[in-house]
Scaffold this motif. Structure first.
Motif, PDB file in Angstrom:
ATOM      1  N   ASN A  80     -11.712 -26.088 -19.021  1.00 34.25           N
ATOM      2  CA  ASN A  80     -10.659 -25.148 -19.416  1.00 34.25           C
ATOM      3  C   ASN A  80      -9.293 -25.717 -19.053  1.00 34.25           C
ATOM      4  OD1 ASN A  80     -11.254 -24.969 -16.699  1.00 34.25           O
ATOM      5  ND2 ASN A  80     -10.614 -22.834 -16.534  1.00 34.25           N
ATOM      6  N   VAL A  81      -8.921 -26.734 -19.777  1.00 34.22           N
ATOM      7  CA  VAL A  81      -7.709 -27.474 -19.475  1.00 34.22           C
ATOM      8  C   VAL A  81      -6.469 -26.696 -19.906  1.00 34.22           C
ATOM      9  CG1 VAL A  81      -6.486 -29.599 -19.977  1.00 34.22           C
ATOM     10  CG2 VAL A  81      -8.939 -29.658 -19.598  1.00 34.22           C
ATOM     11  N   LEU A  82      -5.502 -26.663 -19.031  1.00 32.00           N
ATOM     12  CA  LEU A  82      -4.283 -25.889 -19.296  1.00 32.00           C
ATOM     13  C   LEU A  82      -3.169 -26.769 -19.851  1.00 32.00           C
ATOM     14  CD1 LEU A  82      -4.257 -23.866 -15.962  1.00 32.00           C
ATOM     15  CD2 LEU A  82      -5.292 -23.203 -18.142  1.00 32.00           C
ATOM     16  N   GLU A  83      -2.039 -26.174 -20.027  1.00 30.27           N
ATOM     17  CA  GLU A  83      -0.874 -26.912 -20.506  1.00 30.27           C
ATOM     18  C   GLU A  83      -0.388 -27.927 -19.485  1.00 30.27           C
ATOM     19  OE1 GLU A  83       1.103 -27.322 -23.459  1.00 30.27           O
ATOM     20  OE2 GLU A  83      -0.954 -26.697 -23.842  1.00 30.27           O
ATOM     21  N   LEU A  84       0.262 -28.954 -20.008  1.00 29.03           N
ATOM     22  CA  LEU A  84       0.902 -29.952 -19.154  1.00 29.03           C
ATOM     23  C   LEU A  84       2.227 -29.380 -18.666  1.00 29.03           C
ATOM     24  CD1 LEU A  84       1.018 -32.939 -18.185  1.00 29.03           C
ATOM     25  CD2 LEU A  84       2.017 -33.495 -20.395  1.00 29.03           C
ATOM     26  N   ILE A  85       2.359 -29.203 -17.362  1.00 28.97           N
ATOM     27  CA  ILE A  85       3.628 -28.660 -16.850  1.00 28.97           C
ATOM     28  C   ILE A  85       4.277 -29.606 -15.851  1.00 28.97           C
ATOM     29  CG2 ILE A  85       3.199 -26.198 -17.252  1.00 28.97           C
ATOM     30  CD1 ILE A  85       2.290 -25.988 -14.333  1.00 28.97           C
ATOM     31  N   GLY A  86       5.579 -29.596 -15.815  1.00 27.16           N
ATOM     32  CA  GLY A  86       6.335 -30.350 -14.817  1.00 27.16           C
ATOM     33  C   GLY A  86       6.827 -31.711 -15.259  1.00 27.16           C
ATOM     34  N   LEU A  87       6.523 -32.103 -16.478  1.00 28.66           N
ATOM     35  CA  LEU A  87       6.965 -33.423 -16.940  1.00 28.66           C
ATOM     36  C   LEU A  87       8.439 -33.332 -17.353  1.00 28.66           C
ATOM     37  CD1 LEU A  87       6.087 -36.337 -17.497  1.00 28.66           C
ATOM     38  CD2 LEU A  87       5.530 -35.647 -19.816  1.00 28.66           C
ATOM     39  N   ASN A  88       9.309 -33.776 -16.450  1.00 25.66           N
ATOM     40  CA  ASN A  88      10.748 -33.601 -16.684  1.00 25.66           C
ATOM     41  C   ASN A  88      11.457 -34.904 -17.062  1.00 25.66           C
ATOM     42  OD1 ASN A  88      10.487 -34.856 -14.284  1.00 25.66           O
ATOM     43  ND2 ASN A  88      11.458 -33.273 -13.036  1.00 25.66           N
ATOM     44  N   ILE A  89      10.676 -35.917 -17.431  1.00 17.62           N
ATOM     45  CA  ILE A  89      11.265 -37.184 -17.853  1.00 17.62           C
ATOM     46  C   ILE A  89      10.738 -37.502 -19.255  1.00 17.62           C
ATOM     47  CG2 ILE A  89      11.426 -39.668 -17.350  1.00 17.62           C
ATOM     48  CD1 ILE A  89      11.076 -39.028 -14.400  1.00 17.62           C
ATOM     49  N   ASP A  90      11.620 -37.983 -20.112  1.00 16.79           N
ATOM     50  CA  ASP A  90      11.237 -38.315 -21.480  1.00 16.79           C
ATOM     51  C   ASP A  90      10.298 -39.526 -21.473  1.00 16.79           C
ATOM     52  OD1 ASP A  90      11.089 -38.476 -24.186  1.00 16.79           O
ATOM     53  OD2 ASP A  90      13.166 -39.141 -24.496  1.00 16.79           O
ATOM     54  N   VAL A  91       9.153 -39.413 -22.099  1.00 13.95           N
ATOM     55  CA  VAL A  91       8.183 -40.505 -22.081  1.00 13.95           C
ATOM     56  C   VAL A  91       8.260 -41.397 -23.330  1.00 13.95           C
ATOM     57  CG1 VAL A  91       6.598 -39.154 -20.670  1.00 13.95           C
ATOM     58  CG2 VAL A  91       6.271 -39.222 -23.140  1.00 13.95           C
ATOM     59  N   GLU A  92       9.085 -41.007 -24.286  1.00 15.85           N
ATOM     60  CA  GLU A  92       9.139 -41.747 -25.543  1.00 15.85           C
ATOM     61  C   GLU A  92       9.475 -43.219 -25.302  1.00 15.85           C
ATOM     62  OE1 GLU A  92      11.233 -39.846 -28.723  1.00 15.85           O
ATOM     63  OE2 GLU A  92      11.236 -41.673 -29.935  1.00 15.85           O
ATOM     64  N   ASN A  93       8.604 -44.069 -25.872  1.00 18.14           N
ATOM     65  CA  ASN A  93       8.778 -45.525 -25.791  1.00 18.14           C
ATOM     66  C   ASN A  93       8.707 -46.091 -24.368  1.00 18.14           C
ATOM     67  OD1 ASN A  93       8.910 -47.766 -27.413  1.00 18.14           O
ATOM     68  ND2 ASN A  93      11.125 -47.998 -27.135  1.00 18.14           N
ATOM     69  N   ARG A  94       8.059 -45.352 -23.455  1.00 11.96           N
ATOM     70  CA  ARG A  94       7.939 -45.844 -22.071  1.00 11.96           C
ATOM     71  C   ARG A  94       6.516 -46.286 -21.782  1.00 11.96           C
ATOM     72  NH1 ARG A  94      11.483 -43.583 -17.644  1.00 11.96           N
ATOM     73  NH2 ARG A  94      10.537 -45.405 -16.672  1.00 11.96           N
ATOM     74  N   ASP A  95       6.422 -47.243 -20.864  1.00  9.80           N
ATOM     75  CA  ASP A  95       5.111 -47.578 -20.308  1.00  9.80           C
ATOM     76  C   ASP A  95       4.777 -46.496 -19.282  1.00  9.80           C
ATOM     77  OD1 ASP A  95       4.734 -50.109 -21.640  1.00  9.80           O
ATOM     78  OD2 ASP A  95       6.305 -50.900 -20.331  1.00  9.80           O
ATOM     79  N   ILE A  96       3.579 -45.941 -19.423  1.00 12.01           N
ATOM     80  CA  ILE A  96       3.172 -44.839 -18.542  1.00 12.01           C
ATOM     81  C   ILE A  96       1.957 -45.264 -17.727  1.00 12.01           C
ATOM     82  CG2 ILE A  96       2.314 -42.451 -18.473  1.00 12.01           C
ATOM     83  CD1 ILE A  96       5.117 -42.663 -19.714  1.00 12.01           C
ATOM     84  N   VAL A  97       1.968 -44.901 -16.455  1.00 15.48           N
ATOM     85  CA  VAL A  97       0.773 -45.074 -15.621  1.00 15.48           C
ATOM     86  C   VAL A  97       0.393 -43.689 -15.093  1.00 15.48           C
ATOM     87  CG1 VAL A  97      -0.272 -46.188 -13.612  1.00 15.48           C
ATOM     88  CG2 VAL A  97       1.575 -47.350 -14.862  1.00 15.48           C
ATOM     89  N   ILE A  98      -0.749 -43.206 -15.529  1.00 12.49           N
ATOM     90  CA  ILE A  98      -1.230 -41.917 -15.026  1.00 12.49           C
ATOM     91  C   ILE A  98      -1.960 -42.168 -13.712  1.00 12.49           C
ATOM     92  CG2 ILE A  98      -2.678 -39.902 -15.493  1.00 12.49           C
ATOM     93  CD1 ILE A  98      -2.449 -40.588 -18.495  1.00 12.49           C
ATOM     94  N   VAL A  99      -1.579 -41.438 -12.678  1.00 15.59           N
ATOM     95  CA  VAL A  99      -2.225 -41.587 -11.371  1.00 15.59           C
ATOM     96  C   VAL A  99      -3.077 -40.349 -11.111  1.00 15.59           C
ATOM     97  CG1 VAL A  99      -1.859 -41.901  -8.883  1.00 15.59           C
ATOM     98  CG2 VAL A  99      -0.298 -42.996 -10.532  1.00 15.59           C
ATOM     99  N   GLU A 100      -4.389 -40.569 -11.029  1.00 14.99           N
ATOM    100  CA  GLU A 100      -5.338 -39.449 -10.943  1.00 14.99           C
ATOM    101  C   GLU A 100      -6.256 -39.653  -9.740  1.00 14.99           C
ATOM    102  OE1 GLU A 100      -6.138 -36.552 -11.260  1.00 14.99           O
ATOM    103  OE2 GLU A 100      -6.860 -36.175 -13.294  1.00 14.99           O
ATOM    104  N   ASP A 101      -6.711 -38.563  -9.158  1.00 17.64           N
ATOM    105  CA  ASP A 101      -7.643 -38.669  -8.032  1.00 17.64           C
ATOM    106  C   ASP A 101      -9.039 -39.067  -8.513  1.00 17.64           C
ATOM    107  OD1 ASP A 101      -8.011 -36.219  -9.320  1.00 17.64           O
ATOM    108  OD2 ASP A 101      -8.100 -35.032  -7.481  1.00 17.64           O
ATOM    109  N   ILE A 102      -9.502 -38.387  -9.559  1.00 17.64           N
ATOM    110  CA  ILE A 102     -10.888 -38.618  -9.984  1.00 17.64           C
ATOM    111  C   ILE A 102     -11.054 -38.308 -11.468  1.00 17.64           C
ATOM    112  CG2 ILE A 102     -11.471 -36.311  -9.046  1.00 17.64           C
ATOM    113  CD1 ILE A 102     -14.312 -37.415  -8.509  1.00 17.64           C
ATOM    114  N   VAL A 103     -11.695 -39.203 -12.161  1.00 16.32           N
ATOM    115  CA  VAL A 103     -12.078 -38.931 -13.549  1.00 16.32           C
ATOM    116  C   VAL A 103     -13.564 -38.601 -13.526  1.00 16.32           C
ATOM    117  CG1 VAL A 103     -12.324 -39.864 -15.881  1.00 16.32           C
ATOM    118  CG2 VAL A 103     -10.267 -40.392 -14.542  1.00 16.32           C
TER     119      VAL A 103
END
Ligand code: IMP
Ligand code: MG
Length: 177
Positions: A80-103
Motif C-alpha cells: 500500500n504505497v503512498l505518495e512521494l512526499i518531501g522531495l523539495n529539489i528538482d530532479v530533472e536531468n540530475r543523476d539520482i542515488v536512492i538510499v534505502e534501508d532494505i529492498v
C-alpha cells in the motif's frame, strides 16, 4: 537478544560488520560518482542511520534530500504505497542515488523509480543496505547492495518493528522459537 513489543530478536549483523560494509559502499559510490554531482534521495524513516554513516565517507559533490513513501507496519509488505512526499529539489536531468534501508518485494523501489522517471531524472541508481533477493518480485534491483539476506524480518540500524528498535546499532533478526 532483545525483546521488542511481543517478539524476540537475535543479532544477525554486528555493528562492526555493518560499519565496514557501509564504508565499502561509500568507496564504491566515490568511484562511480567522482566528477559528478548527484542528488542523494534518502527514503525515510528506515534509512536514516544508514544514510548518516554512508554520507560521512563520500567525497564527490552532492546534495541530499529526504523523502517518505510507504507505510509498512507488520511482517509482510502490504504494497500500500503512498505518495512521494518531501522531495523539495528538482530532479530533472540530475543523476539520482536512492538510499534505502532494505529492498524486500521491490514495490517501494519500483514506485520511487517510476516517480523519479516521470520527473525526468537523468540517471537513477539504487543503493540499499539490505536486499531480500528471494522476496523480490521484480523491477528495479539495487545497484549497490550492502548485504543480501534471506527472507526474514529484521530490525535495528534504523529499521523498526512497529516503530520500535530503530536505535539499535546491530541488525537483529526475528527469533523463531
Ligand atoms: P518493499 O516495498 O516490499 O520492497 O519493502 C520496502 C520497505 O519495507 C523497506 O523500505 C522497509 O522500510 C520495509 N521493510 C521491508 N522488510 C523489512 C524488515 O525486515 N524489517 C523492517 N522493515 C522492512
Ligand atoms: Mg525503507
Amino acid at each position: 537478544m532483545v525483546k521488542i513489543h511481543d517478539k524476540h530478536f537475535e543479532v544477525y549483523l554486528q555493528s562492526g560488520e555493518i560499519q565496514s560494509r557501509v564504508k565499502e559502499l561509500s568507496f564504491k559510490l566515490n568511484q562511480e560518482f567522482e566528477g559528478k554531482s548527484p542528488l542523494l534521495i534518502v527514503v525515510l524513516n528506515g534509512s536514516f542511520m544508514f544514510a548518516s554513516d554512508l554520507v560521512k565517507q563520500i567525497h564527490f559533490d552532492h546534495e541530499i534530500s529526504f523523502v517518505k513513501l510507504s507505510s509498512y507496519n507488520d511482517f509482510s509488505s502490504l504494497g500500500n504505497v503512498l505518495e512521494l512526499i518531501g522531495l523539495n529539489i528538482d530532479v530533472e536531468n540530475r543523476d539520482i542515488v536512492i538510499v534505502e534501508d532494505i529492498v524486500d518485494t521491490g514495490l517501494t523501489m519500483n514506485t520511487m523509480v517510476e516517480k523519479l522517471k516521470a520527473k525526468k531524472a537523468k540517471t537513477i541508481s539504487i543503493c540499499s543496505l539490505l536486499f531480500k533477493e528471494v522476496a523480490f518480485k521484480g523491477g528495479y534491483k539495487p545497484d549497490f547492495i550492502g548485504f543480501k539476506i534471506p527472507d526474514f524480518f529484521v530490525v535495528g540500524y534504523g529499521m523498526d518493528y512497529n516503530q520500535k528498535g530503530r536505535n539499535l546499532q546491530e541488525i537483529y533478526k526475528l527469533k523463531i522459537k
